[in-house]
Write a protein that holds these residues in place. Sequence first.
Motif, PDB file in Angstrom:
ATOM      1  N   UNK A   4       3.878  11.090  -0.980  1.00  0.00           N
ATOM      2  CA  UNK A   4       5.128  10.739  -0.336  1.00  0.00           C
ATOM      3  C   UNK A   4       4.810  10.132   1.027  1.00  0.00           C
ATOM      4  N   UNK A   5       5.327   8.947   1.305  1.00  0.00           N
ATOM      5  CA  UNK A   5       5.178   8.310   2.617  1.00  0.00           C
ATOM      6  C   UNK A   5       6.583   8.030   3.133  1.00  0.00           C
ATOM      7  N   UNK A   6       6.943   8.735   4.194  1.00  0.00           N
ATOM      8  CA  UNK A   6       8.305   8.691   4.715  1.00  0.00           C
ATOM      9  C   UNK A   6       8.243   8.362   6.203  1.00  0.00           C
ATOM     10  N   UNK A  45       0.841  -1.212   0.000  1.00  0.00           N
ATOM     11  CA  UNK A  45       0.000   0.000   0.000  1.00  0.00           C
ATOM     12  C   UNK A  45       0.868   1.251   0.000  1.00  0.00           C
ATOM     13  N   UNK A  46       1.897   1.240   0.847  1.00  0.00           N
ATOM     14  CA  UNK A  46       2.787   2.405   0.945  1.00  0.00           C
ATOM     15  C   UNK A  46       3.511   2.637  -0.377  1.00  0.00           C
ATOM     16  N   UNK A  47       3.992   1.554  -0.982  1.00  0.00           N
ATOM     17  CA  UNK A  47       4.752   1.692  -2.216  1.00  0.00           C
ATOM     18  C   UNK A  47       3.882   2.131  -3.390  1.00  0.00           C
ATOM     19  N   UNK A  48       2.590   1.763  -3.366  1.00  0.00           N
ATOM     20  CA  UNK A  48       1.705   2.114  -4.477  1.00  0.00           C
ATOM     21  C   UNK A  48       1.011   3.456  -4.269  1.00  0.00           C
ATOM     22  N   UNK A  49       1.206   4.092  -3.128  1.00  0.00           N
ATOM     23  CA  UNK A  49       0.556   5.381  -2.848  1.00  0.00           C
ATOM     24  C   UNK A  49       1.115   6.468  -3.771  1.00  0.00           C
ATOM     25  N   UNK A  50       0.265   7.418  -4.135  1.00  0.00           N
ATOM     26  CA  UNK A  50       0.699   8.546  -4.964  1.00  0.00           C
ATOM     27  C   UNK A  50       1.351   9.648  -4.141  1.00  0.00           C
ATOM     28  N   UNK A 103      15.790   9.630   8.109  1.00  0.00           N
ATOM     29  CA  UNK A 103      14.908   8.854   7.236  1.00  0.00           C
ATOM     30  C   UNK A 103      15.216   7.366   7.344  1.00  0.00           C
ATOM     31  N   UNK A 104      14.172   6.569   7.594  1.00  0.00           N
ATOM     32  CA  UNK A 104      14.315   5.112   7.655  1.00  0.00           C
ATOM     33  C   UNK A 104      13.595   4.420   6.508  1.00  0.00           C
ATOM     34  N   UNK A 105      12.613   5.067   5.896  1.00  0.00           N
ATOM     35  CA  UNK A 105      11.961   4.506   4.710  1.00  0.00           C
ATOM     36  C   UNK A 105      11.508   5.643   3.810  1.00  0.00           C
ATOM     37  N   UNK A 106      11.409   5.326   2.513  1.00  0.00           N
ATOM     38  CA  UNK A 106      11.184   6.359   1.476  1.00  0.00           C
ATOM     39  C   UNK A 106      10.493   5.650   0.329  1.00  0.00           C
ATOM     40  N   UNK A 107       9.210   5.909   0.112  1.00  0.00           N
ATOM     41  CA  UNK A 107       8.449   5.100  -0.843  1.00  0.00           C
ATOM     42  C   UNK A 107       8.698   5.518  -2.289  1.00  0.00           C
ATOM     43  N   UNK A 155       6.722   6.831  -4.514  1.00  0.00           N
ATOM     44  CA  UNK A 155       6.237   8.166  -4.879  1.00  0.00           C
ATOM     45  C   UNK A 155       7.258   9.235  -4.498  1.00  0.00           C
ATOM     46  N   UNK A 156       7.897   9.076  -3.343  1.00  0.00           N
ATOM     47  CA  UNK A 156       8.928  10.029  -2.925  1.00  0.00           C
ATOM     48  C   UNK A 156      10.108   9.996  -3.901  1.00  0.00           C
ATOM     49  N   UNK A 157      10.481   8.800  -4.359  1.00  0.00           N
ATOM     50  CA  UNK A 157      11.561   8.691  -5.341  1.00  0.00           C
ATOM     51  C   UNK A 157      11.175   9.386  -6.649  1.00  0.00           C
ATOM     52  N   UNK A 158       9.919   9.143  -7.097  1.00  0.00           N
ATOM     53  CA  UNK A 158       9.470   9.713  -8.365  1.00  0.00           C
ATOM     54  C   UNK A 158       9.376  11.237  -8.300  1.00  0.00           C
ATOM     55  N   UNK A 159       8.862  11.768  -7.214  1.00  0.00           N
ATOM     56  CA  UNK A 159       8.625  13.209  -7.109  1.00  0.00           C
ATOM     57  C   UNK A 159       9.929  13.986  -6.913  1.00  0.00           C
ATOM     58  N   UNK A 160      10.841  13.437  -6.096  1.00  0.00           N
ATOM     59  CA  UNK A 160      12.069  14.176  -5.758  1.00  0.00           C
ATOM     60  C   UNK A 160      13.261  13.813  -6.627  1.00  0.00           C
TER      61      UNK A 160
END
Length: 638
Positions: free
Chosen positions: A302-304, A295-300, A312-316, A318-323
């Motif tokens: 940023x879930x950090x 769910x976190x990985x498929x979210x549109x 930072x301990x996790x970075x989904x 969407x965060x990779x795509x946006x930043x």
Amino acid sequence: MPKTSTAEHFALAALDTVSSSLAFLDERGGILSTNMPWQEFGRANGGSAAQAAGAENYLTICDQATGAGSEGAQAMAQGIRAVIQGRQGRFELEYPCNSPTEKRFFIARVSRFEFENQVRVVVTHEDISRRQMLEEALAAKSQAMEQCAAELVIANAFTDKYLYRMLLGAIPFSLLFIDTSLRVLSANRNFLEKSHRTEENTLGKRIRDIFPEVIMEFTQLENKVRTVIETGITLPGSHMTYRAPGIPVRVYFYTVIPIKSSNVVVRAMLVMDDVTEKLALSAKASLAERHLASVVESANDLVISTDRHGRITSWNKAAERITGFSNADVSGRLLTNLCEVVEDRNMASLIQQQVNGGAVELCERNLVARSGTLIPVDWSFSPIPDENGKAIGVVVVGRDLSERRALEQHLYQTEKLAALGVMAGGIAHELRNPLSVSFSAAQFLLDPPDKPEFHQECVKKILEGIERSSVIIENLLRFARPSSSNQAESLNLVDLVRETVNVLTPQAKVLKINLVQEYAEPVVPLVGNANLLQQVIMNLVLNAYHAMPQGGDIHLAVRREADMALVSVRDAGCGIAPADMGRLFDPFFTTRPSGQGTGLGLSICHTIVKQHRGTLVVESNLGQGSLFVVRLPLALET
């Protein structure tokens, strides 16, 4: 570094799908290749990028280990060398590797093979934490049972058999007491109920007659019990899958404990703990974890997640795509380091406030992408509690506002052009006066001048008219021109209001309105977007124009109040009905006749002021005029 063959690359591509961490080593211990779990584990546990990517010697890493776990690392290095040199076919080692938040255990396995006449070694690390926790739990029970067993031996010697049976019946796991000839002396109620047996067909039977033949062969239980009786050493815990006739399959964690009398083993106790539900819950928990991760990985959005210090301990995805930053790029970095410099301290304060149990409202902060672009993000925060409810980290969810800001900018420009349409009559009137004077003066210049002084006066009038027209046009263009930047800058609110008034004055003259300006001091500093704030003032004054069709005075005032800058617009117009006050800032709400207003002016004002972390309030009485007050944070003076 030795090159990895095509066949090995193909094998690694397939092995990326397994959960165990895996690496290929050459004959000197150099890391040839690693699968994805190995690389992710290395990054998550402080390993160097080179180690995770396969650019170091694994034996050197083990040899140079210091501190906690160094003995295990050295044993691992010895085992690998023994396998490489052919002195051992395989090597296994169980070792602890705790994370900051939990106890973990792993088993390392080393095996050797040859490929194209070259020695290769496969090293795998498998997480056995759940199994180890079950073993530790059973070991604790076993220790307690050893003491209990000694007491039961004494109890068995008493004539009060009722007390002995009552104690056995109260124990919440299965027990079998076995003599030195491997026959069952006694069994507690838990065992008889779960196995669907009776005392009559259990007591006195050899253990091979109690359990199915397939279990006896698979577990070698008879040999294990015999070994415990002969050596007096407790058997390490193991799993057993057991199915009695007519009941579902059950999974047991079992051990064998020697019972001694005068330091001689007189019998053995088989302890069986039913862990079926525990394993099922563990499987469900793993499934829930995988589902949540999906769910976190498929979210549109940023879930950090961060630790309690904001690292930072996790970075989904969407965060990779946006930043443009990958999880490996940001893991372990402070989230505040990825925020705009002027806002990093504020973000750190918000995270710490959440960790300390405080409430944090939704807020907008800019994130700096890999390209250097500032991304407007709407942030929300939620603490990550431990088993005691204490926050050990924070989940940060961010919504990219880039598209929304682009739409808003388009809407602002549209509204700005609509405002220019409203002011067109006044601007035309204001331009007509200097142009008329200039035209008349030019006509006089067509005739031969009788007096040089008059000729000079005509030229002067033409120049003044052109200059006046140029100022009007420049103010108009400055207002109408789309903003070249959406970024905040240092501003003087007094200058900003004065420039806006210069654009509004021509229309005021046409409407017979007098704009009264009041400035408490020459400089009121703030940080904001000049074009947007100018539009707020423009819309508020134009609203005041519409409220005063008969003309009159409109008062604009700029002053400081504590740590806020205030702009107030007061008119003496028709006022606002109480029923309309609650909808005043709603989009498309207007009290004007159809076709004379979009209903977006005040809504846009409210949005812009909110973006600047300010407030817009209104006071009004029907028939007595209205007062709009904008409050904005003052800039920090250095």
